[in-house]
Design a protein around this motif. Structure first.
Motif, PDB file in Angstrom:
ATOM      1  N   HIS A  16     -19.674  -3.386 -45.751  1.00 42.14           N
ATOM      2  CA  HIS A  16     -21.102  -2.800 -46.769  1.00 42.14           C
ATOM      3  C   HIS A  16     -20.238  -1.960 -47.750  1.00 42.14           C
ATOM      4  O   HIS A  16     -19.462  -0.868 -47.126  1.00 42.14           O
ATOM      5  CB  HIS A  16     -22.138  -1.874 -45.883  1.00 42.14           C
ATOM      6  CG  HIS A  16     -22.396  -0.180 -46.418  1.00 42.14           C
ATOM      7  ND1 HIS A  16     -21.554   0.568 -45.822  1.00 42.14           N
ATOM      8  CD2 HIS A  16     -23.550   0.110 -47.165  1.00 42.14           C
ATOM      9  CE1 HIS A  16     -22.274   1.493 -46.750  1.00 42.14           C
ATOM     10  NE2 HIS A  16     -23.252   1.506 -47.183  1.00 42.14           N
ATOM     11  N   ASN A  17     -20.167  -1.531 -48.552  1.00 43.47           N
ATOM     12  CA  ASN A  17     -21.636  -2.411 -49.131  1.00 43.47           C
ATOM     13  C   ASN A  17     -20.542  -4.021 -50.190  1.00 43.47           C
ATOM     14  O   ASN A  17     -21.546  -4.755 -50.820  1.00 43.47           O
ATOM     15  CB  ASN A  17     -22.774  -1.631 -50.166  1.00 43.47           C
ATOM     16  CG  ASN A  17     -22.317  -1.121 -51.533  1.00 43.47           C
ATOM     17  OD1 ASN A  17     -20.559  -1.218 -51.163  1.00 43.47           O
ATOM     18  ND2 ASN A  17     -23.308  -0.642 -51.506  1.00 43.47           N
ATOM     19  N   ASP A  18     -19.719  -3.790 -51.061  1.00 44.29           N
ATOM     20  CA  ASP A  18     -18.788  -4.249 -52.073  1.00 44.29           C
ATOM     21  C   ASP A  18     -17.352  -4.709 -50.712  1.00 44.29           C
ATOM     22  O   ASP A  18     -16.604  -5.836 -51.925  1.00 44.29           O
ATOM     23  CB  ASP A  18     -18.755  -4.224 -52.771  1.00 44.29           C
ATOM     24  CG  ASP A  18     -17.677  -2.632 -53.178  1.00 44.29           C
ATOM     25  OD1 ASP A  18     -18.168  -1.732 -51.951  1.00 44.29           O
ATOM     26  OD2 ASP A  18     -17.932  -1.883 -53.865  1.00 44.29           O
ATOM     27  N   GLN A  68     -15.861  -8.946 -56.670  1.00 39.45           N
ATOM     28  CA  GLN A  68     -16.451  -9.259 -57.345  1.00 39.45           C
ATOM     29  C   GLN A  68     -18.039  -9.979 -58.401  1.00 39.45           C
ATOM     30  O   GLN A  68     -18.748 -10.660 -57.401  1.00 39.45           O
ATOM     31  CB  GLN A  68     -16.314 -10.250 -58.724  1.00 39.45           C
ATOM     32  CG  GLN A  68     -14.531 -10.251 -58.772  1.00 39.45           C
ATOM     33  CD  GLN A  68     -13.160 -11.034 -58.983  1.00 39.45           C
ATOM     34  OE1 GLN A  68     -13.917 -12.158 -59.991  1.00 39.45           O
ATOM     35  NE2 GLN A  68     -12.355 -11.357 -58.028  1.00 39.45           N
ATOM     36  N   GLN A  69     -18.398  -8.409 -58.424  1.00 37.31           N
ATOM     37  CA  GLN A  69     -20.516  -8.786 -58.854  1.00 37.31           C
ATOM     38  C   GLN A  69     -20.786  -8.030 -59.670  1.00 37.31           C
ATOM     39  O   GLN A  69     -19.895  -7.861 -60.448  1.00 37.31           O
ATOM     40  CB  GLN A  69     -20.629  -7.854 -57.367  1.00 37.31           C
ATOM     41  CG  GLN A  69     -20.469  -7.610 -56.094  1.00 37.31           C
ATOM     42  CD  GLN A  69     -21.261  -7.330 -54.827  1.00 37.31           C
ATOM     43  OE1 GLN A  69     -22.656  -7.737 -54.906  1.00 37.31           O
ATOM     44  NE2 GLN A  69     -21.003  -6.419 -53.996  1.00 37.31           N
ATOM     45  N   THR A  70     -22.143  -8.468 -59.928  1.00 42.50           N
ATOM     46  CA  THR A  70     -22.793  -7.993 -61.348  1.00 42.50           C
ATOM     47  C   THR A  70     -23.945  -7.450 -60.356  1.00 42.50           C
ATOM     48  O   THR A  70     -24.705  -6.685 -60.835  1.00 42.50           O
ATOM     49  CB  THR A  70     -23.372  -9.329 -61.625  1.00 42.50           C
ATOM     50  OG1 THR A  70     -22.604 -10.088 -62.473  1.00 42.50           O
ATOM     51  CG2 THR A  70     -23.931  -9.066 -63.132  1.00 42.50           C
ATOM     52  N   PRO A  71     -23.289  -5.479 -60.879  1.00 41.26           N
ATOM     53  CA  PRO A  71     -23.815  -4.849 -60.502  1.00 41.26           C
ATOM     54  C   PRO A  71     -25.296  -4.176 -61.277  1.00 41.26           C
ATOM     55  O   PRO A  71     -24.821  -4.707 -62.234  1.00 41.26           O
ATOM     56  CB  PRO A  71     -23.148  -3.490 -60.226  1.00 41.26           C
ATOM     57  CG  PRO A  71     -22.185  -3.866 -61.443  1.00 41.26           C
ATOM     58  CD  PRO A  71     -22.076  -5.051 -61.713  1.00 41.26           C
ATOM     59  N   TYR A 122     -27.873   2.684 -53.800  1.00 38.53           N
ATOM     60  CA  TYR A 122     -27.667   2.393 -52.572  1.00 38.53           C
ATOM     61  C   TYR A 122     -27.738   0.877 -51.720  1.00 38.53           C
ATOM     62  O   TYR A 122     -28.731   0.653 -51.477  1.00 38.53           O
ATOM     63  CB  TYR A 122     -27.462   3.277 -51.748  1.00 38.53           C
ATOM     64  CG  TYR A 122     -27.427   3.215 -50.448  1.00 38.53           C
ATOM     65  CD1 TYR A 122     -26.078   3.359 -50.304  1.00 38.53           C
ATOM     66  CD2 TYR A 122     -28.059   2.887 -48.472  1.00 38.53           C
ATOM     67  CE1 TYR A 122     -25.122   3.852 -48.535  1.00 38.53           C
ATOM     68  CE2 TYR A 122     -27.394   3.041 -47.594  1.00 38.53           C
ATOM     69  CZ  TYR A 122     -25.634   3.350 -47.215  1.00 38.53           C
ATOM     70  OH  TYR A 122     -25.547   3.751 -46.479  1.00 38.53           O
ATOM     71  N   LEU A 123     -26.772  -0.195 -51.642  1.00 39.32           N
ATOM     72  CA  LEU A 123     -27.125  -1.277 -50.699  1.00 39.32           C
ATOM     73  C   LEU A 123     -26.803  -0.855 -49.720  1.00 39.32           C
ATOM     74  O   LEU A 123     -25.702  -0.468 -49.035  1.00 39.32           O
ATOM     75  CB  LEU A 123     -26.361  -2.378 -51.796  1.00 39.32           C
ATOM     76  CG  LEU A 123     -26.541  -2.330 -53.147  1.00 39.32           C
ATOM     77  CD1 LEU A 123     -26.099  -3.540 -53.500  1.00 39.32           C
ATOM     78  CD2 LEU A 123     -28.160  -2.511 -53.310  1.00 39.32           C
ATOM     79  N   GLU A 124     -27.326  -2.097 -48.525  1.00 43.42           N
ATOM     80  CA  GLU A 124     -26.108  -2.331 -47.547  1.00 43.42           C
ATOM     81  C   GLU A 124     -26.766  -3.508 -46.936  1.00 43.42           C
ATOM     82  O   GLU A 124     -26.948  -4.446 -47.809  1.00 43.42           O
ATOM     83  CB  GLU A 124     -27.853  -1.051 -45.966  1.00 43.42           C
ATOM     84  CG  GLU A 124     -28.096  -0.058 -46.077  1.00 43.42           C
ATOM     85  CD  GLU A 124     -28.956   0.455 -45.607  1.00 43.42           C
ATOM     86  OE1 GLU A 124     -28.608   1.182 -44.774  1.00 43.42           O
ATOM     87  OE2 GLU A 124     -30.417   0.960 -45.468  1.00 43.42           O
ATOM     88  N   GLY A 125     -25.934  -3.934 -45.368  1.00 45.38           N
ATOM     89  CA  GLY A 125     -26.261  -5.136 -44.511  1.00 45.38           C
ATOM     90  C   GLY A 125     -25.673  -5.835 -45.594  1.00 45.38           C
ATOM     91  O   GLY A 125     -25.982  -7.554 -45.349  1.00 45.38           O
ATOM     92  N   ALA A 126     -24.893  -5.833 -45.668  1.00 42.84           N
ATOM     93  CA  ALA A 126     -23.475  -7.124 -47.078  1.00 42.84           C
ATOM     94  C   ALA A 126     -23.333  -8.395 -45.902  1.00 42.84           C
ATOM     95  O   ALA A 126     -23.400  -7.963 -44.740  1.00 42.84           O
ATOM     96  CB  ALA A 126     -22.017  -6.923 -46.818  1.00 42.84           C
ATOM     97  N   TYR A 127     -23.402  -9.917 -46.088  1.00 40.12           N
ATOM     98  CA  TYR A 127     -23.026 -10.833 -45.449  1.00 40.12           C
ATOM     99  C   TYR A 127     -22.860 -11.583 -46.760  1.00 40.12           C
ATOM    100  O   TYR A 127     -23.986 -12.279 -47.760  1.00 40.12           O
ATOM    101  CB  TYR A 127     -24.701 -10.894 -44.957  1.00 40.12           C
ATOM    102  CG  TYR A 127     -24.827 -12.023 -43.823  1.00 40.12           C
ATOM    103  CD1 TYR A 127     -24.646 -11.977 -42.701  1.00 40.12           C
ATOM    104  CD2 TYR A 127     -25.106 -13.645 -43.993  1.00 40.12           C
ATOM    105  CE1 TYR A 127     -25.049 -13.391 -41.749  1.00 40.12           C
ATOM    106  CE2 TYR A 127     -24.904 -14.373 -42.998  1.00 40.12           C
ATOM    107  CZ  TYR A 127     -24.754 -14.318 -42.190  1.00 40.12           C
ATOM    108  OH  TYR A 127     -25.440 -15.396 -40.718  1.00 40.12           O
ATOM    109  N   VAL A 128     -22.227 -12.963 -45.704  1.00 42.05           N
ATOM    110  CA  VAL A 128     -21.690 -14.048 -46.926  1.00 42.05           C
ATOM    111  C   VAL A 128     -22.159 -15.834 -46.391  1.00 42.05           C
ATOM    112  O   VAL A 128     -21.573 -14.865 -45.039  1.00 42.05           O
ATOM    113  CB  VAL A 128     -20.317 -14.240 -46.830  1.00 42.05           C
ATOM    114  CG1 VAL A 128     -20.662 -15.121 -47.273  1.00 42.05           C
ATOM    115  CG2 VAL A 128     -20.037 -12.300 -48.131  1.00 42.05           C
TER     116      VAL A 128
END
Length: 444
Positions: free
Chosen positions: A274-276, A298-301, A307-313
Motif C-alpha cells: 500500500h498504496n502504490d 504508474q497511476q493517474t492520481p 490516503y488509499l489502502e488495500g492495494a490489490y492487482v
C-alpha cells in the motif's frame, strides 16, 4: 492476487467428486487459481465518467445488494456464537484447484472476545475452507498441528514459543507488548492466502498497535492449514523501509508499508504494498529482491490524492486491474447540493462509504487509467474467479466510520461478504459490482 488467466477448465466429473467428503484435511498438493471463463453474449456498457475526476459514484447499482451478494456462512468459533456470525474486516476469499477439485479459502481481520475492534490486540489469523462458495465453510483443520489451540488459528503472536534455531514463527517485533496507554498491544491485520511455485503463503501486516507496523510473509511447511513459519526477509522487520504515517502513538521509525499482497504470473511473483509500491520476490520467496527505492505503479492520481489502502492487482481479459480502498467523503458543493468525492479529510467533509476504486492497464507496472468506482462500500477487497469462471469481489462494510457505523446499521457491519462482478468486455475493460437487470442469476 494470483493470476487467473490461462488455466485449464475444471472437469465436471472431478468437480462432482471433489464436492463430496470432508474438506478439513487439505493436502499440500500442487494447486493453482481457479479457471476463468469469459462471459457469453453481449457485454454491459461502461458508465460515463463523472464530470470531474475524483468524484465518487454512489448509485445503488454499485452497492452489494441482496440480489447480487451474500454473507459467507463461515463455521462459528465459540467467540462468534453470541453475535451469530463471524465479525470480520478486510475480507479475503479465493478459489484454487487442488487435485482437480475446487478449494475455497477465506480469511480476514478478526477480533477477540471483549473488544469491539481488532485493537489494541487480536490473536492472529484464522482460515476457513470449503469446496463451494456457498459452503459448508469449515475452520481449517489445525488440530494435528496444535491439538490444544483453537481450531482454524494458523498464526498468532501466541505461537512465539514454537521458535527454534533456524525456524522462526513469531519475530520479536511481532510479539505482544504492553504500555500504560493501551495495556496489551499487537495484532495481525488483512491476511491473504496465496499459492506460488508449489507452496502456500500468507501475507499479512501487523496493526497500528504493534512494535513495528508493516507487511510480512508466512511460509507453509505443509498444506493450506500450515504449519507456517516467518519468511527470512522478515526476521528483523517488515518489508521495505520505515515511512512516515500512521497514528501519533506509533513510535518514530516503526511504521512500514501495510496491506501487503502478492501478484504472481508464470514463474514470477511480486509483493504489492500500500498504496502504490511493488517489489519482485526472490526465486525462493524468502524475501524481496531489494528493500530500498521500491518502484511505484504508474497511476493517474486524484488531485489532491487522498490516503488509499488495500492495494490489490487482478488480471482479467489480458488487462491488469489495480484496486484501492478510498473513503468517499460527502460535502456541500458550491450549488448547495451534496458532493461525493475521494477527497482528503477537511472541514465539512464527512466519511460516507469505504469504496473500491479500480484502474486498468496493459502492463502490471502501468500506466494505469483513470480510476472508477467499482463498488460502493466494498473497499479493502479482492477480486477472484469461482470454479465456474465467474467473477466475484469481497466486501466487509466498514464499521469504523460512515454509513455502516450508524447505530441503525452497525449490527450488519464487519461481515465476510462476497458480491458478483461483471466485466464490460474487451472494449470497455471495466469491472463493476454486478449492476441491476443484467440477467445474471445469483447461483452457486
Amino acid at each position: 492476487m494470483t493470476s487467473s488467466e490461462n488455466r485449464p477448465a475444471l472437469a465436471r466429473r472431478a468437480l462432482l467428486a471433489g464436492s463430496v467428503g470432508a474438506v478439513a484435511a487439505l493436502p499440500a498438493a500442487p494447486a493453482h487459481a481457479a479457471p476463468l471463463t469469459p462471459p457469453r453474449g453481449r457485454h454491459p456498457s461502461n458508465w460515463p465518467e463523472p464530470a470531474s475526476y475524483g468524484l465518487a459514484d454512489t448509485r445503488r447499482d454499485l452497492w452489494p445488494r441482496r440480489d447480487n451478494s451474500f454473507v459467507l456462512p463461515l463455521e462459528l468459533r465459540p467467540r462468534d456464537r453470541e453475535l451469530g456470525r463471524v465479525w470480520m474486516r478486510d475480507t479475503y476469499v479465493n478459489c484454487f484447484v487442488v487435485d482437480g477439485s475446487p478449494l475455497y479459502v477465506a480469511t480476514g481481520t478478526t477480533r477477540v472476545p471483549g473488544l469491539d475492534a481488532a485493537a489494541p490486540w487480536n490473536d492472529g489469523i484464522f482460515l476457513w475452507v470449503s469446496r463451494s462458495l456457498r459452503g459448508p465453510w469449515k475452520l481449517a483443520d489445525t488440530e494435528g498441528i496444535r491439538p490444544d489451540a483453537e481450531r482454524g488459528k494458523v498464526w498468532s503472536p501466541e505461537f512465539v514459543g514454537e521458535n527454534r534455531p533456524g525456524r522462526t514463527v513469531v519475530a520479536e517485533w511481532q510479539e505482544y507488548w504492553h504500555d500504560e496507554e493501551f495495556g496489551k498491544r499487537g495484532q495481525a491485520w488483512a491476511p491473504e492466502v496465496h499459492y506460488v511455485r508449489g507452496r502456500w503463503y500468507i501475507v499479512a501486516c501487523t496493526g497500528d498497535h504493534s512494535r513495528k507496523v508493516g507487511s510480512f510473509l508466512l511460509v507453509s511447511e505443509g498444506g493450506v492449514e500450515g504449519p507456517y513459519r516467518l519468511a527470512e526477509g522478515n526476521l528483523s522487520e517488515p518489508f521495505g523501509e520505515p515511512v512516515d504515517g500512521g497514528p501519533d502513538f506509533i513510535e518514530p521509525g516503526a511504521y512500514y508499508h501495510i496491506d501487503g499482497s502478492i501478484y504472481s504470473e508464470g514463474d514470477d511473483a511480486w509483493l504489492v504494498l500500500h498504496n502504490d509500491l511493488y517489489a519482485k520476490f526472490r526465486d525462493d520467496m524468502e524475501d524481496i529482491v531489494t528493500t530500498t527505492d521500491l518502484p511505484a505503479f504508474q497511476q493517474t492520481p486524484y488531485s489532491p490524492e487522498p490516503y488509499l489502502e488495500g492495494a490489490y492487482v487482478f488480471k482479467h481479459g489480458g488487462k491488469y486491474y489495480l484496486l484501492h480502498a478510498a473513503w468517499n467523503r460527502a460535502s456541500i458543493g458550491p450549488d448547495g447540493s451534496t458532493r461525493h468525492a475521494y477527497d482528503p479529510p477537511g472541514d465539512g467533509r464527512v466519511q460516507y462509504q469505504y469504496d473500491a476504486v479500480v484502474a486498468v492497464s496493459d502492463r502490471f507496472e502501468g500506466p494505469y487509467s483513470h480510476r472508477w468506482t467499482a463498488g460502493v462500500g466494498a473497499g479493502h477487497n479482492n477480486f477472484f474467479a469461482d470454479h465456474k469462471g465467474r467473477l466475484w469481489a469481497t466486501f466487509f462494510r466498514n464499521p469504523a466510520f460512515g454509513y455502516w457505523a450508524d447505530a441503525a446499521r452497525s449490527a450488519d457491519a464487519a461481515v465476510p461478504g462476497v458480491v458478483r462482478v461483471e466485466w464490460t468486455g474487451p472494449r470497455g475493460n471495466r469491472l463493476y459490482v454486478q449492476r441491476r437487470d443484467r440477467g445474471h442469476a445469483l447461483e452457486e
